[in-house]
Write a protein that holds these residues in place. Structure first.
Motif, PDB file in Angstrom:
ATOM      1  N   ALA A  52     128.286 -18.853  30.293  1.00 26.89           N
ATOM      2  CA  ALA A  52     128.262 -18.863  28.830  1.00 26.89           C
ATOM      3  C   ALA A  52     127.490 -20.095  28.358  1.00 26.89           C
ATOM      4  N   THR A  64     130.664 -15.192  35.340  1.00 22.22           N
ATOM      5  CA  THR A  64     130.471 -15.254  33.890  1.00 22.22           C
ATOM      6  C   THR A  64     129.914 -16.619  33.518  1.00 22.22           C
ATOM      7  N   THR A  88     132.113 -19.716  23.636  1.00 23.14           N
ATOM      8  CA  THR A  88     131.696 -18.412  24.156  1.00 23.14           C
ATOM      9  C   THR A  88     132.399 -18.126  25.483  1.00 23.14           C
ATOM     10  N   LEU A  89     132.506 -19.144  26.329  1.00 27.88           N
ATOM     11  CA  LEU A  89     133.199 -18.966  27.610  1.00 27.88           C
ATOM     12  C   LEU A  89     134.667 -18.621  27.387  1.00 27.88           C
ATOM     13  N   SER A  96     134.415 -14.920  26.290  1.00 25.86           N
ATOM     14  CA  SER A  96     133.809 -13.954  27.220  1.00 25.86           C
ATOM     15  C   SER A  96     134.452 -13.954  28.604  1.00 25.86           C
TER      16      SER A  96
END
Length: 146
Positions: free
Chosen positions: A57, A55, A62-63, A66
């Protein structure tokens, strides 16, 4: 092993504090491709196989959102999205095939029934239709239809 800094290194501590504090507080978006490459290099240097899902970001917020969401879709090494995709594909294919089979059977059956009845007359039509029906059912049954 490093146990003590040289006087020159100690003199540069404020410079490094300023640099890495600025990096940590930066709100500039990251370069996703550069990050992807760096991550792959780190796994290679460590001699560890890179996971199939990473993942990335563009920023910490956002990380923070998400990352947990992404991990929720990967359980015990199984990608939930892949399972959903496979199940949807299988169900859609089965339903489409069933509808096509049923519609073709109904339309062909209607046309054959009408033509056989007209062409063979009442008495012969009943016998002719019975043979067509039985043969059609046998063929559909042999291909997995009902």
């Amino acid at each position: 092993m490093l146990t003590k800094l040289t006087p020159e290194q100690e003199a540069r501590i404020p410079e490094w504090i300023e640099k890495w504090t600025a990096v940590g507080l930066s709100t500039e978006p990251i370069d996703i491709e550069q990050a992807r490459s760096a991550i792959a290099q780190e796994y290679a240097v460590a001699g560890i196989r890179m996971p199939s899902t990473v993942t990335l970001a563009p920023d910490p917020l956002t990380l923070a959102i998400s990352g947990p969401m992404s991990s929720a879709f990967i359980k015990d090494g199984v990608n939930v999205w892949a399972n959903v995709r496979d199940n949807v594909r299988d169900n859609v294919w089965a339903n489409v095939w069933a509808n096509v089979r049923d519609n073709v059977w109904a339309n062909v059956g209607d046309n054959v029934r009408d033509n056989v009845g007209e062409n063979l007359g009442d008495n012969d039509g009943d016998n002719g239709w019975a043979k067509v029906r039985d043969n059609g059912r046998a063929k559909v049954g042999a291909t997995g239809g009902d």
